[in-house]
Enzyme design. Structure first.
Site, PDB file in Angstrom:
ATOM      1  N   ASP A  42      -4.058  28.801   2.573  1.00 33.85           N
ATOM      2  CA  ASP A  42      -4.184  29.661   1.395  1.00 33.85           C
ATOM      3  C   ASP A  42      -3.448  30.981   1.586  1.00 33.85           C
ATOM      4  O   ASP A  42      -2.847  31.515   0.659  1.00 33.85           O
ATOM      5  CB  ASP A  42      -5.663  29.948   1.091  1.00 33.85           C
ATOM      6  CG  ASP A  42      -6.386  28.694   0.628  1.00 33.85           C
ATOM      7  OD1 ASP A  42      -5.687  27.719   0.262  1.00 33.85           O
ATOM      8  OD2 ASP A  42      -7.634  28.669   0.644  1.00 33.85           O
ATOM      9  N   SER A  87       5.943  -6.313 -13.826  1.00 31.15           N
ATOM     10  CA  SER A  87       4.538  -6.478 -13.485  1.00 31.15           C
ATOM     11  C   SER A  87       4.456  -7.546 -12.390  1.00 31.15           C
ATOM     12  O   SER A  87       5.488  -7.947 -11.848  1.00 31.15           O
ATOM     13  CB  SER A  87       3.818  -6.895 -14.753  1.00 31.15           C
ATOM     14  OG  SER A  87       2.470  -7.033 -14.486  1.00 31.15           O
ATOM     15  N   LYS A 121      -3.751  -4.178  -3.390  1.00 26.75           N
ATOM     16  CA  LYS A 121      -3.397  -3.989  -4.786  1.00 26.75           C
ATOM     17  C   LYS A 121      -4.363  -2.949  -5.345  1.00 26.75           C
ATOM     18  O   LYS A 121      -5.542  -3.234  -5.564  1.00 26.75           O
ATOM     19  CB  LYS A 121      -3.513  -5.294  -5.570  1.00 26.75           C
ATOM     20  CG  LYS A 121      -3.069  -5.141  -7.007  1.00 26.75           C
ATOM     21  CD  LYS A 121      -3.010  -6.484  -7.688  1.00 26.75           C
ATOM     22  CE  LYS A 121      -2.371  -6.410  -9.060  1.00 26.75           C
ATOM     23  NZ  LYS A 121      -2.776  -5.328  -9.915  1.00 26.75           N
TER      24      LYS A 121
HETATM   25  S1  IVH Z   1       4.617  -4.255  -6.321  1.00 27.99           S
HETATM   26  C1  IVH Z   1       7.986  -5.533  -9.329  1.00 27.99           C
HETATM   27  N1  IVH Z   1       2.587  -3.543  -4.877  1.00 27.99           N
HETATM   28  O1  IVH Z   1       0.010  -3.849  -9.927  1.00 27.99           O
HETATM   29  C2  IVH Z   1       6.550  -5.286  -9.285  1.00 27.99           C
HETATM   30  N2  IVH Z   1       2.370  -3.401  -7.222  1.00 27.99           N
HETATM   31  O2  IVH Z   1      -0.379  -6.052 -11.728  1.00 27.99           O
HETATM   32  C3  IVH Z   1       6.276  -4.315  -8.232  1.00 27.99           C
HETATM   33  N3  IVH Z   1       0.213  -2.537  -7.967  1.00 27.99           N
HETATM   34  O3  IVH Z   1       2.678  -3.046 -12.023  1.00 27.99           O
HETATM   35  C4  IVH Z   1       4.865  -4.158  -8.016  1.00 27.99           C
HETATM   36  N4  IVH Z   1      -0.638  -2.239  -5.988  1.00 27.99           N
HETATM   37  O4  IVH Z   1       1.508  -1.134 -10.811  1.00 27.99           O
HETATM   38  C5  IVH Z   1       3.061  -3.692  -6.120  1.00 27.99           C
HETATM   39  N5  IVH Z   1       0.895  -2.940  -3.448  1.00 27.99           N
HETATM   40  C6  IVH Z   1       1.356  -3.078  -4.677  1.00 27.99           C
HETATM   41  C7  IVH Z   1       0.585  -2.740  -5.814  1.00 27.99           C
HETATM   42  C8  IVH Z   1       1.134  -2.928  -7.078  1.00 27.99           C
HETATM   43  C9  IVH Z   1      -0.849  -2.114  -7.281  1.00 27.99           C
HETATM   44  C10 IVH Z   1       0.299  -2.570  -9.442  1.00 27.99           C
HETATM   45  C11 IVH Z   1       1.660  -2.245  -9.985  1.00 27.99           C
HETATM   46  C12 IVH Z   1       2.036  -3.422 -10.849  1.00 27.99           C
HETATM   47  C13 IVH Z   1       0.713  -4.028 -11.121  1.00 27.99           C
HETATM   48  C14 IVH Z   1       0.840  -5.487 -11.463  1.00 27.99           C
END
Ligand code: IVH
Length: 673
Positions: A42, A87, A121
């Site tokens: 800070d 996605s 995920k």
């Molecule tokens: S890779 C080309 N890795 O899940 C797609 N996505 O259900 C690249 N997400 O749109 C996504 N954890 O927003 C990736 N370890 C992870 C993730 C992840 C969460 C989200 C992401 C994606 C969505 C799809």
């Protein structure tokens, strides 16, 4: 920056402070290894702020002082995603991921073993971050995958997002990374507690809280919300990088917080133990994980696999089913909603499930209780699905001790004491007293709503005040409001009171179908209101009709017919109608100006967020003109109304050739009629 007038020493000092502070952010928020105390941090920040104030020409968007959020924006500008933000395909079973691997092997001729990288995920919000010459220059939401919102200012407030890249990071003219912004469970619970205290609506889950926060035009709000990020994807990186693991390592080195779990496993058989391990472990990390993501590690193989228009062929999500826990059902309480529906609520012994403590769950209706044979005192199984609203899946009958009691639905409204009605063929009990305190506010708002009497200026806050002050006890009281009563309320002046009074006065001439709709008879939405106004000439005429007459009308079912009869049988309701009449509200059909059912037979699908109307209002409006709204796009769909952030329904619409219209076009269709 125009630093010519500032001495070299000062420039150096400011830059050193900035880089030191950003390095401390990195150590604290990314590495979790702070090297100084909060007080020291800070102090450094204060010194930097003082210097920046003294030398405003030194302003720099990547200074750590820019993390606290600035002036609210008018609106977000658009950002194009190239390549689009895709996605992931979802799988829910081991068989499905085996199938997925088979498909990948088939496409990669000559390859016999895939190396998978397994990541968490996180259920958050996908964002893209752009760095030019090492500085964070643009951050955006996914939007529809092709066009998103520019939320740079909001993202800057997230301390684990580097404002400047470190090590070799500044050497690269352009780097784009993509990741997931999320709200840790504790921050989410704290936020909801605070909102509850302030009487604000609660967020259903951390994802909604994150999405809601990132949509804020005021970045100083975002700064208070304790958001976090992890980076899982990237655009083009230096050519020497051959695998996903190397890429994540590289990104971590230049300052990013990358996927916490990133384990390489050769072949699906070796991935399965990880899936099992994380089935329970996911609840222990402090943020919401709804599955794992499996990604092909070799970047050259990814290139060969390519993508579909929706998702890459080199990655797949494995989603865990919702977690279930057991607890005791202590008692059942009946709660009256704003529309009079009586919902039984299970009061549970508090239990921790999927990241939050649960002590209440909706039992929906009596049928549900009977179907599941739920008794007070039972040990029940509670599940919190993706939407986090807990519900009771079933009863553990083996644990019954004999003292459990069947639930009898109360015959009187717990709030106003009037008889609860269960219309023929209907699952819900309802309190149909339009003056029931639990419903007054909701009913008045419905009465004045856009599809109802359309009273401009009759908003949520004002109605609450008028009801709380005891000035309004039912919707008919609106017509007896005095200007002084309104003008004396906080934030209301003479002028707005006058405007409201004249809007109310104006509404007395509203069309007959709108009046019927606004009464709030169960099941009488805009469509049924139109049918009734086409078939009966006045309220008196309608009131006199019995079940048979109503049932005779094509489109009016037994349930609706009996609700109408019950509505007019209720003495309190009749009093309110008398008050309306006495005030001069026109309660009959004007022959001219009847709106034809011009959308008759047309099928609509709504997708994305509409800004002028709620989904419910849009549905009511469509039905009011004789159209229908369905949940998914099919061959029969005529129009798909696309709001902001439309979902996959839009792709489906394109595929099937349904006409896509914007919200604006839709409003024209409805309100020009
Ligand atoms: S890779 C080309 N890795 O899940 C797609 N996505 O259900 C690249 N997400 O749109 C996504 N954890 O927003 C990736 N370890 C992870 C993730 C992840 C969460 C989200 C992401 C994606 C969505 C799809």
């Amino acid at each position: 920056m125009n630093v010519s007038k500032v001495g070299k020493e000062i420039v150096k000092k400011i830059e050193k402070l900035r880089n030191d502070l950003l390095a401390h952010d990195y150590r604290y928020y990314v590495l979790n290894q702070p090297t100084i105390s909060d007080e020291e941090y800070d102090r450094l920040m204060l010194r930097l702020k003082e210097l920046e104030e003294k030398y405003p020409e030194m302003i720099d968007p990547t200074s750590p002082t820019q993390r606290i959020g600035g002036r609210p924006l008018e609106k977000f500008s658009n950002v194009n995603h190239d390549p689009p933000m895709l996605s992931l395909d979802n799988t829910y079973s081991i068989e499905e991921i085996r199938e997925f691997e088979k498909g990948v092997l088939k496409r990669l001729e000559g390859v016999s073993m895939i190396e998978w990288v397994v990541e968490q995920k996180i259920d958050g919000v996908a964002v893209s971050l752009v760095y030019e010459n090492g500085s964070f220059t643009q951050g955006s939401t996914r939007g529809d995958g092709v066009v998103g919102d520019d939320i740079t200012e909001n993202l800057k407030t997230i301390k684990s997002i580097p404002l400047r890249l470190i090590n070799d990071g500044s050497k690269y003219p352009y780097i784009e990374v993509r990741g997931e912004v999320y709200m840790p469970n504790e921050a989410f619970l704290r936020l909801n507690k605070e909102r509850e205290r302030k009487g604000e609506p609660l967020f259903a889950n951390p994802r909604n809280a994150t999405a809601g926060t990132l949509k804020s035009l005021d970045s100083s709000i975002v700064a208070k919300r304790e958001l976090n990020i992890f980076i899982h994807s990237y655009g083009t990186l230096p050519g020497s990088i051959k695998t996903h693991l190397e890429a994540l390592e590289f990104l971590s080195n230049i300052g990013f917080k990358v996927s916490a779990l990133r384990e390489a496993k050769r072949g699906i058989d070796n991935v399965i133990p990880l899936i099992e391990e994380w089935r329970t472990k996911r609840h222990e990390v402090g943020y919401w994980i709804d599955g794992l993501v499996l990604k092909v590690n070799e970047l050259s193989q990814r290139g060969k696999l390519g993508s579909t228009s929706k998702a890459p062929r080199w990655a797949v999500a494995f989603k865990y089913p919702a977690e279930k826990v057991r607890t005791k059902l202590k008692r059942i309480k009946v709660s009256i909603g704003r529309t009079g529906i009586a919902t039984p609520i299970a009061m549970l012994e508090a239990v921790f499930v999927s990241g939050t403590t649960v002590s209440r769950a909706s039992l929906f209706n009596m049928d549900e209780i009977e179907r599941k044979d739920i008794r007070v005192g039972d040990k029940v199984v509670v599940e919190k699905g993706g939407e986090i609203i807990p519900h009771i899946v079933g009863v553990v009958k083996e644990e019954r001790r004999g003292g459990e009691e069947r639930f009898l639905f109360p015959d009187k409204c717990p709030v106003c004491g009037e008889k609860l009605i269960r219309p023929e063929g209907e699952v819900y009990y309802r309190c149909i007293n339009v003056g029931c305190p639990a419903q007054i506010k909701g009913r008045i708002l419905h009465f004045g709503s856009r599809n109802g009497m359309d009273i401009e200026g009759l908003g949520d806050v004002l109605v609450s005040q008028l009801v709380n002050e005891g000035i309004l006890c039912d919707y008919a009281d609106l017509y007896y409001l005095q200007k002084d009563e309104i003008a004396s309320l906080p934030r209301m002046g003479e002028k707005s009171a006058e405007n409201l009074i004249s809007a109310i006065e104006e509404s007395k001439k509203q069309s007959f179908n709108r009046l019927i709709y606004s009464l709030g008879i169960p099941f009488v939405g805009t469509y049924n209101a139109k049918l009734l106004s086409d078939n009966f000439r006045s309220i008196d005429d309608l009131m006199k009709k019995g079940l048979e007459d109503l049932f005779d009308i094509e489109g009016i079912g037994e349930k609706t017919a009996s609700a109408i009869v019950a509505f007019f049988k209720n003495k309190r309701n009749m009093e309110v109608l008398r008050k309306l009449r006495k005030a001069g509200v026109i309660m009959e059909r004007k022959e001219e100006g009847r709106t034809p059912l011009s959308l008759k037979g047309k099928r609509f699908v709504l997708t994305g967020t509409l800004s002028a109307l709620t989904r419910e209002e849009a549905r009511e409006a469509i039905e009011g003109f004789g159209g229908r709204v369905t949940g998914s796009v099919s061959q029969k769909t005529d129009f798909v109304v696309a709001g902001r952030d439309p979902g996959s329904k839009l792709d489906k619409a394109k595929e099937l050739g349904a006409k896509q219209i914007s919200e604006e076009e839709f409003l024209k269709m409805i309100y020009k009629k």
